[in-house]
Design a protein around this motif. Structure first.
Motif, short mmCIF file in Angstrom:
data_model
loop_
_atom_site.label_atom_id
_atom_site.label_comp_id
_atom_site.label_asym_id
_atom_site.label_seq_id
_atom_site.Cartn_x
_atom_site.Cartn_y
_atom_site.Cartn_z
N THR A 205 43.98 49.55 47.06
CA THR A 205 43.11 48.64 46.32
C THR A 205 41.96 48.17 47.19
N VAL A 206 40.92 47.65 46.53
CA VAL A 206 39.82 47.01 47.24
C VAL A 206 39.92 45.50 47.00
N ASN A 207 39.52 44.73 47.99
CA ASN A 207 39.72 43.28 47.95
C ASN A 207 38.40 42.53 48.07
N ILE A 208 38.21 41.57 47.18
CA ILE A 208 37.09 40.65 47.25
C ILE A 208 37.64 39.24 47.27
N LEU A 209 37.11 38.41 48.17
CA LEU A 209 37.50 37.01 48.24
C LEU A 209 36.36 36.17 47.69
N PRO A 210 36.45 35.75 46.43
CA PRO A 210 35.35 34.98 45.84
C PRO A 210 35.25 33.60 46.47
N PRO A 211 34.06 33.00 46.44
CA PRO A 211 33.93 31.64 46.96
C PRO A 211 34.78 30.67 46.15
N ASP A 212 35.14 29.55 46.77
CA ASP A 212 36.04 28.59 46.14
C ASP A 212 35.48 28.03 44.83
N ASN A 213 34.14 28.01 44.70
CA ASN A 213 33.56 27.41 43.49
C ASN A 213 33.31 28.42 42.38
N LYS A 214 33.77 29.66 42.54
CA LYS A 214 33.63 30.66 41.48
C LYS A 214 34.71 30.44 40.43
N TYR A 219 45.36 33.45 36.63
CA TYR A 219 45.88 34.45 37.54
C TYR A 219 46.65 35.50 36.75
N GLY A 220 46.46 36.75 37.14
CA GLY A 220 47.17 37.82 36.46
C GLY A 220 46.45 39.14 36.60
N VAL A 232 29.79 53.46 37.61
CA VAL A 232 30.80 52.58 37.03
C VAL A 232 32.12 53.33 36.94
N TYR A 233 33.20 52.70 37.39
CA TYR A 233 34.53 53.31 37.39
C TYR A 233 35.50 52.41 36.63
N ARG A 234 36.55 53.02 36.09
CA ARG A 234 37.61 52.23 35.47
C ARG A 234 38.51 51.65 36.55
N GLY A 235 39.03 50.46 36.29
CA GLY A 235 39.89 49.83 37.28
C GLY A 235 40.95 48.95 36.67
N MET A 236 41.86 48.50 37.51
CA MET A 236 42.84 47.48 37.15
C MET A 236 42.80 46.42 38.24
N THR A 237 42.65 45.17 37.83
CA THR A 237 42.40 44.09 38.78
C THR A 237 43.47 43.02 38.71
N ASN A 238 43.92 42.58 39.87
CA ASN A 238 44.82 41.43 39.95
C ASN A 238 44.06 40.25 40.56
N ILE A 239 44.14 39.12 39.89
CA ILE A 239 43.55 37.89 40.41
C ILE A 239 44.68 36.92 40.73
N GLY A 240 44.69 36.40 41.95
CA GLY A 240 45.73 35.44 42.31
C GLY A 240 46.02 35.44 43.79
N ARG A 241 47.24 35.01 44.12
CA ARG A 241 47.63 34.81 45.52
C ARG A 241 48.66 35.82 46.01
N LYS A 242 49.01 36.81 45.20
CA LYS A 242 49.99 37.83 45.56
C LYS A 242 51.30 37.20 46.05
N ARG A 250 45.30 33.43 50.26
CA ARG A 250 44.11 32.88 49.61
C ARG A 250 43.91 33.60 48.28
N VAL A 251 43.33 32.90 47.31
CA VAL A 251 43.07 33.53 46.01
C VAL A 251 42.11 34.69 46.20
N GLY A 252 42.53 35.85 45.72
CA GLY A 252 41.71 37.05 45.88
C GLY A 252 41.61 37.84 44.60
N VAL A 253 40.68 38.79 44.59
CA VAL A 253 40.48 39.70 43.48
C VAL A 253 40.71 41.10 44.03
N GLU A 254 41.82 41.69 43.61
CA GLU A 254 42.29 42.96 44.18
C GLU A 254 42.27 44.03 43.09
N THR A 255 41.58 45.13 43.33
CA THR A 255 41.34 46.11 42.28
C THR A 255 41.73 47.53 42.70
#
Length: 302
Positions: A205-214, A219-220, A232-242, A250-255
């Protein structure tokens, strides 16, 4: 696109078409407003967006408020739309006390060289918010600008507002958020290294750590589209703390990106959230997590 930020000292030589607003969500109402100034480019006017930094809500509340668009996301959106100049006007105790008439004469007319001004009917500016559509209209002839006032846009019989967009995102209703915004709701940023757990279980997966005010949806797991390097590619994304990995993440966006194999670390990526699939869950083992991810990938692919 030229960005003027953090200063009150600027001057645009060319005649301009100026849109005044908060533009905190860039929803369909904002897009309608922006279209008016973009149309003036055919008459050789520069399309200028004038907004405040921080937003009036944050400034007067004295605290950070969750953002639909981060500063970088907002800048990218304006540039894609064709805006020529973005003014991020510093909102301070001094600038907030500017008399409304002075705001029109000095900033809009003299500094921005406005030949055309577009604003919502609820526009507010100047000391104690006393500047409004009536003032803009009363000064138009004297100052020599054309004024266009835009009514609220409605969808399904209800006004579109940033609050309405926030509520839909907070409920995880991404399809409705997309209808209100006129584009999918996205999280973007620089891809960072994670723990590489995905690689060890065969689901990199690829990981993005959004700023706290985003502003993030619940989560899910979400089906997603991933924009990277013009494709543009198709993906599946998890948002949360794993939570299966650690309770201190930390809350992350993992795709996970389908049919994709490229080195993306340190590069900019945009993740459009399409549909909520399931809430974030804690599993008893990594094997159980892997089994659920495989099921999620099949569902998201459809």
């Amino acid at each position: 696109m030229q960005i003027i930020s953090g200063t009150t000292e600027f001057h645009i030589e060319e005649k301009t078409a100026v849109a005044i607003g908060k533009f905190d969500g860039i929803h369909l109402g904002h897009r309608k407003l922006l279209n008016y100034i973009l149309e003036q480019k055919k008459d050789d006017l520069k399309a200028v967006v004038f907004t405040f930094d921080p937003s009036p809500e944050e400034f007067f509340a004295g605290q950070s408020i969750s953002q639909l668009f981060t500063r970088e996301e907002k800048r990218n959106a304006f540039e894609k739309l064709g805006i020529d100049v973005l003014i991020e006007f510093p909102l301070t105790e001094v600038t907030a006390a500017t008399e409304p008439e002075d705001f029109v004469r000095r900033i809009l007319v003299h500094q921005l060289n406005a030949d055309y001004i577009a604003a919502g009917t609820d526009v507010s500016f100047g000391n104690k918010g006393r500047g409004d559509r009536h003032l803009l209209r009363s000064m138009a002839k004297e100052m020599g600008y054309e004024l266009e006032l835009i009514d609220k846009v409605r969808l399904d019989g209800e006004e579109i507002s940033s609050t309405r967009v926030r509520n839909e995102i907070s409920d995880g209703n991404m399809p409705m958020a997309k209808r209100l915004l006129g584009a999918g709701y996205s999280v973007s940023g620089i891809v960072e290294h994670g723990r590489h757990i995905g690689h060890t279980i065969g689901v990199p997966t690829v990981n993005i750590l959004p700023p706290d005010n985003k502003l993030l949806p619940p989560y899910g797991v979400y089906s997603s589209n991933v924009s990277f390097d013009g494709a543009v590619y198709r993906g599946m994304t998890n948002i949360g703390r794993k939570p299966t990995i650690s309770d201190k993440e930390r809350v992350g966006v993992e795709t996970y990106i389908y049919d994709f194999d490229a080195d993306v670390y340190g590069k900019y990526m945009e993740i459009e959230l399409l549909e909520f699939l399931r809430p974030e869950m804690k599993f008893d083992s990594i094997d159980a997590l892997k089994k659920q991810i495989e099921s999620d990938l099949e569902r998201a692919a459809k």
